[in-house]
Scaffold this active site. Sequence first.
Site, mmCIF file in Angstrom:
data_model
loop_
_atom_site.group_PDB
_atom_site.id
_atom_site.type_symbol
_atom_site.label_atom_id
_atom_site.label_comp_id
_atom_site.label_asym_id
_atom_site.label_seq_id
_atom_site.Cartn_x
_atom_site.Cartn_y
_atom_site.Cartn_z
ATOM 1 N N LYS A 1 11.278 12.704 47.153
ATOM 2 C CA LYS A 1 12.160 13.599 46.404
ATOM 3 C C LYS A 1 12.119 14.971 47.073
ATOM 4 O O LYS A 1 11.152 15.713 46.938
ATOM 5 C CB LYS A 1 11.726 13.738 44.942
ATOM 6 C CG LYS A 1 12.851 14.304 44.109
ATOM 7 C CD LYS A 1 12.488 15.333 43.088
ATOM 8 C CE LYS A 1 12.145 16.709 43.471
ATOM 9 N NZ LYS A 1 13.265 17.621 43.758
ATOM 10 N N GLY B 1 3.704 21.948 46.592
ATOM 11 C CA GLY B 1 4.506 22.920 45.850
ATOM 12 C C GLY B 1 3.605 23.938 45.191
ATOM 13 O O GLY B 1 2.482 24.190 45.640
ATOM 14 N N SER B 2 4.096 24.496 44.101
ATOM 15 C CA SER B 2 3.357 25.577 43.449
ATOM 16 C C SER B 2 2.138 25.026 42.703
ATOM 17 O O SER B 2 2.126 23.877 42.253
ATOM 18 C CB SER B 2 4.279 26.296 42.465
ATOM 19 O OG SER B 2 4.751 25.375 41.510
ATOM 20 N N THR B 3 1.145 25.867 42.545
ATOM 21 C CA THR B 3 -0.058 25.473 41.812
ATOM 22 C C THR B 3 0.297 25.133 40.363
ATOM 23 O O THR B 3 -0.218 24.167 39.797
ATOM 24 C CB THR B 3 -1.105 26.601 41.883
ATOM 25 O OG1 THR B 3 -1.485 26.753 43.260
ATOM 26 C CG2 THR B 3 -2.344 26.286 41.064
ATOM 27 N N VAL C 1 3.170 23.840 39.018
ATOM 28 C CA VAL C 1 3.737 22.491 38.874
ATOM 29 C C VAL C 1 2.689 21.450 39.275
ATOM 30 O O VAL C 1 2.591 20.385 38.658
ATOM 31 C CB VAL C 1 5.044 22.349 39.704
ATOM 32 C CG1 VAL C 1 5.567 20.916 39.642
ATOM 33 C CG2 VAL C 1 6.108 23.313 39.203
ATOM 34 N N GLY C 2 1.866 21.760 40.269
ATOM 35 C CA GLY C 2 0.805 20.842 40.685
ATOM 36 C C GLY C 2 -0.144 20.527 39.533
ATOM 37 O O GLY C 2 -0.585 19.377 39.377
ATOM 38 N N GLU D 1 -0.991 19.656 47.627
ATOM 39 C CA GLU D 1 -1.007 20.790 48.562
ATOM 40 C C GLU D 1 -0.309 21.935 47.848
ATOM 41 O O GLU D 1 0.903 21.871 47.613
ATOM 42 C CB GLU D 1 -0.258 20.442 49.857
ATOM 43 C CG GLU D 1 -0.899 19.357 50.678
ATOM 44 C CD GLU D 1 -2.168 19.799 51.390
ATOM 45 O OE1 GLU D 1 -2.600 20.955 51.208
ATOM 46 O OE2 GLU D 1 -2.732 18.973 52.116
ATOM 47 N N CYS E 1 2.927 28.482 52.724
ATOM 48 C CA CYS E 1 1.696 28.422 51.928
ATOM 49 C C CYS E 1 0.507 28.977 52.719
ATOM 50 O O CYS E 1 -0.459 29.435 52.133
ATOM 51 C CB CYS E 1 1.427 26.990 51.508
ATOM 52 S SG CYS E 1 1.444 25.853 52.898
ATOM 53 N N GLU F 1 0.567 35.142 44.992
ATOM 54 C CA GLU F 1 1.310 34.602 46.131
ATOM 55 C C GLU F 1 2.760 35.090 46.042
ATOM 56 O O GLU F 1 3.504 34.691 45.158
ATOM 57 C CB GLU F 1 1.275 33.074 46.102
ATOM 58 C CG GLU F 1 1.943 32.474 47.311
ATOM 59 C CD GLU F 1 1.960 30.946 47.288
ATOM 60 O OE1 GLU F 1 2.246 30.355 46.237
ATOM 61 O OE2 GLU F 1 1.705 30.351 48.347
#
Length: 454
Positions: A154, A207-209, A211-212, A229, A263, A356
């Site tokens: 995706k 992706g972002s922390t 959403v992770g 990651e 990142c 970030e």
Amino acid sequence: MSTFTVLNPATEETVATVPSTSAEETDAAIARAVAAQAAWRAVAPGERAALLRAFADAVDAHNEELAGLEVAGSGHPVGQARWEAGNVRDVLRYYSAAPERLCGKQIPVPGGVNVTFQEPVGVVGLIVPWNFPMPILGWGLGPALAAGNPVIAKPAERTPLTAIRIGELAREAGLPDGVFQVLPGKGSVVGQRLVDHEHVRKIVFTGSTEVGQQIMAGCARQVKRLTLELGGKSANIVFADADLERAAAAAPQAVFDNAGQDCCARSRILVQRSVFDKFMEMLEPAVKRVAVGDPARPDTEMGPLISAEHLARVASYVPPDAPVAFRGQAPAGPGYWFAPTVLAPVRPDYPAYTEEVFGPVVAVVPFEDEADAVKIANDTPYGLSGSIWTQNLGRALRVARAVETGNLSVNSHSSVRYWTPFGGFKQSGLGRELGPDALDAFTETKNVFIATDE
Ligand code: TAP
């Protein structure tokens, strides 16, 4: 049918309109992947290797086309975009050597022998961010396919064009139906379905922390395998004994490459106090030299940001009263441009220093000695990357061991190579991609005891 319009970030013109995959279509794709799984797993290792090499050759033959799509759809400078398409080719070639080396062990035990097999984990869902649509796709795709797993990717909603084309190239190269599918669409629909569906056995998320963390919670419900990651706030540490000219010349690339949407961006520069002013004098012309502009031009080093929303977010980190030391250039007119920006001096709680930014903004802070540098570098929830500049080898190794981060470079600004493991400490992620052991994350170890007693 809902669609998404891809805009050229340099011109704000429409590049393409892409249908958004629905939850039902995602389920159908998962069913196709499940149907393809047994046959893909049964492909002889040498044949799977040959298919991956053919896929790599197809990507190579379309390097210019893929680069053009990334220039138009993501605003990446064309030289960088060619490198990114080449990275997909190289990663596929690197992992094409893996199927024939996917060996288990034999372990002598009382009364018999144990043998282990590395079994494919099953359908892999690959959720990719918009900042590096091609390389990050390739880093999960190569080892997952090599290990015998079907993959559903995706891409980020904003940047689906290169992934869609790479999916077509896979089929043209002979990968069987259902082995690699690309589903453009929303994270909250397609991505969420991949996380929730019981027949998807592994998620690779970059992706972002934030959403992770949600994805990790979602995967926990099924004890689903997961690689994360996530974000970073990496330190570029410059000691007084460093080659200051080299360190200052490399610092802009270390943070402004991909317009800072990286990142691994070294978005904090830590400079030993005794050389702080001298370093800043050298940094200023290097920042002003960064060629920002039309990404289609071969000499462009930095393009636009990805979107109007992201531009507004990055700009919010540099309010009118921000401590701007100096800035580079950026074009006026249409496009999401933001000039390279250097902040100094900054307070330790200043948002651009602690959060970030994911844009071309860097904060420079002084440190006193080695212990102080390590303390400042580690004072962040992230731990992805970083650089150390010193001529003292012992110090380079001591500091590299002390900084809590997954990927460091000494006297260099770059730390990602497909031959070596890549991933983060702390909230920068979970697990490692790339390198010779990447297939461990896409296989399960099966352990079989064989009795040899009469
Ligand atoms: P995110 O907003 O987290 O999105 C990443 C991907 O996740 C996109 O494909 C997104 O789809 C999808 N997604 C969003 N919500 C989801 C959900 N609920 N379930 C499943 N998937 C979902 O990140 P971003 O803004 O694209 O990328 C920037 C971030 O990525 C930065 O923090 C950066 O540091 C990090 N990053 C890390 C690395 C490594 S290797 N550590 C590399 C690059 C980037 P949509 O596009 O549809 O929202």
